[in-house]
Design an enzyme around this catalytic site. Structure first.
Site, mmCIF file in Angstrom:
data_model
loop_
_atom_site.group_PDB
_atom_site.id
_atom_site.type_symbol
_atom_site.label_atom_id
_atom_site.label_comp_id
_atom_site.label_asym_id
_atom_site.label_seq_id
_atom_site.Cartn_x
_atom_site.Cartn_y
_atom_site.Cartn_z
ATOM 1 N N SER A 238 0.850 -1.188 0.000
ATOM 2 C CA SER A 238 0.000 0.000 0.000
ATOM 3 C C SER A 238 0.885 1.237 0.000
ATOM 4 C CB SER A 238 -0.915 0.005 1.229
ATOM 5 O OG SER A 238 -0.143 0.119 2.414
ATOM 6 N N LYS A 239 0.244 2.406 0.021
ATOM 7 C CA LYS A 239 1.003 3.658 -0.004
ATOM 8 C C LYS A 239 1.960 3.773 1.173
ATOM 9 C CE LYS A 239 -2.181 6.519 -2.698
ATOM 10 N NZ LYS A 239 -3.020 7.727 -2.712
#
Length: 461
Positions: A238-239
């Site tokens: 994910s980010k």
């Protein structure tokens, strides 16, 4: 057979690290066998597809050096071929129109769940006789009820899907547009794709696509499903793990080959080797060495590889990118190439290098307070004034001569060289860090060195 792979991103978001690795593996496999790598933009989701996302995909692949053969193909431009395939399946009785409303489908699934069954379409429109005029409908593929569909995967091995677990797939929406699974089969067949390399999150689509290939009288390509990338904590990337648009890595100062080298090792291995040139990757890469387990993203290893390739790069090859990151006029200062060469060894990335180079083109207007307090004493000023006077009298100025002069003055005064060299560095660079003092002063030149020293004395004494 000429190997032909493809990368087929959907322009509904940015090109992230996982997509870039998929593109790299497909590109390497094609180049390893002297084949072709084609790009197809799957933009059939008209509401979510954007020109901005398409540009990021094209820019990201170009930056990584993953060149594609021919022009990019836009899936939306091939709708006529998709519709023709649907009509062929309808005519052959391998597909049918489904008039079920959303409420009817919801009621069907709820009943299945209450009965402890898997919620899936039960095929009730297969033999439906009435076709209400003007009523909306989708087209469903008539999936086999019995037997098995096998995916002979080049990474995961043979995977079996019982056909009774696969319900009748929608291949055309109510608005007449084909769905992903139908479009991708038609496009891969028409484009002559021999090997489909993609993420393992597509594996469940594959048996349905194989059934569509067979129903249309087409030969399926070979499939290779690459395990996904996880963060260091084992969670889906994910980010917060660094899963940003691939172009952001460029802005963070990463070299494209360092990113490629890292991505290649993220799931593929060749012994215990970590560092590979592009030529080595093309020579050695094969799908047989891709692991079945999820790869874990390691920021430290990426940074280490970036530092390695930064040091190995020719300074001339870095000039354009460092100039872009500096975003200032460097024409009045020293040539950028030797400045880069003086900083490569101690820089982690191109942003770090560009910031290290900045003082060569912008004289400091402030000085690091902590460094000033540590290095400036009452005894510092006579040393500086002696240095300035002798530099002004120097006819053949060079960095080596300036360095020797610092040594002479300090030896005469009975102090170590740091007592003079470090104040000089702070005055010309604004802080205590720069390339070796001889390189720094040699690159700045006599006039700029004197101007900065005099300005520094005025500001600090």
């Amino acid at each position: 057979m000429t190997v032909r792979t493809r990368f087929a991103p959907s322009p509904t978001g940015m090109l992230h690290i996982g997509g870039a690795r998929t593109a790299l593996f497909a590109w390497l496999y094609a180049r390893h066998f002297g084949g072709e790598f084609v790009l197809r933009i799957e933009d059939t989701d008209r509401e979510r597809s954007t020109d901005e996302a398409t540009k990021v995909i094209l820019d990201g692949l170009a930056w990584l050096g993953l060149d594609w053969d021919g022009e990019p193909v836009f899936q939306s431009a091939r709708e006529a071929q998709h519709v023709a395939a649907v009509e062929k399946l309808l005519a052959q009785g391998k597909a049918y129109k489904c008039y079920c409303s959303k409420d009817e489908l919801d009621e069907m699934r709820e009943g299945q769940r209450e009965a402890g069954q898997k919620a899936m379409y039960d095929g009730r429109c297969r033999s439906r006789k009435e076709h209400p005029e003007g009523a909306p409908y989708v087209v469903r593929f008539r999936s086999p009820d019995e037997g098995e569909t096998w995916v002979k995967d080049q990474v995961l091995g043979d995977v079996c899907f019982p056909n009774k677990e696969l319900d009748d797939l929608i291949i055309m929406r109510t608005d007449g547009t084909p769905t992903y699974n139908l479009a991708v089969v038609v496009d891969d067949a028409d484009m002559g794709i021999t090997h489909v390399v993609r993420g393992s999150d597509h594996l469940n689509n594959t048996p349905r696509q194989i059934q569509l290939y067979e129903a249309l009288g087409l030969i399926p390509p070979a499939f290779a499903h690459i395990p996904l990338i996880h963060g260091p904590d084992g969670a889906k990337m994910s980010k917060r793990h660094g899963s940003v648009a691939i172009t952001e890595y460029r802005e963070q100062g990463y070299l494209p080959h360092a990113v490629n080298n890292y991505l290649a090792r993220l799931g593929w291995s060749h012994g215990d080797e970590e560092v590979f040139s592009e030529a080595q990757l093309i020579e050695l890469f094969d799908l047989a060495q891709v692991g079945k387990g999820a790869a874990r993203f390691d920021q430290q290893k990426l940074d280490w590889l970036n530092g390695h390739w930064l040091r190995e790069s020719k300074a001339a090859d870095l000039v354009a990118e460092v100039s872009r990151l500096l975003a200032i006029d460097v024409s009045a200062g020293p040539d950028l190439e030797p400045v880069i060469a003086s900083l490569q060894e101690r820089s982690k990335n191109l942003v770090d290098l560009a910031e290290g180079a900045r003082f060569f083109y912008e004289a400091p207007t402030a000085y690091q307070e902590k460094a000033v307090k540590k290095n400036f004493r009452d005894t510092t000023w006579p040393l500086l004034e002696s240095f300035i006077a002798r530099i002004e009298a120097m006819e053949d100025f060079s960095g080596e001569a300036a360095h020797a002069l610092i040594g002479e003055i300090c030896e005469t005064e009975g102090v170590n060289m740091g007592k003079l060299a470090q104040p000089i560095r702070i005055m010309v660079a604004g802080g205590p860090i720069s390339p070796p003092i001889d390189l720094t002063l040699g690159l700045l030149g006599k006039d700029e060195t004197l101007a900065r020293l005099k300005s520094g004395i005025t500001a600090l004494k």
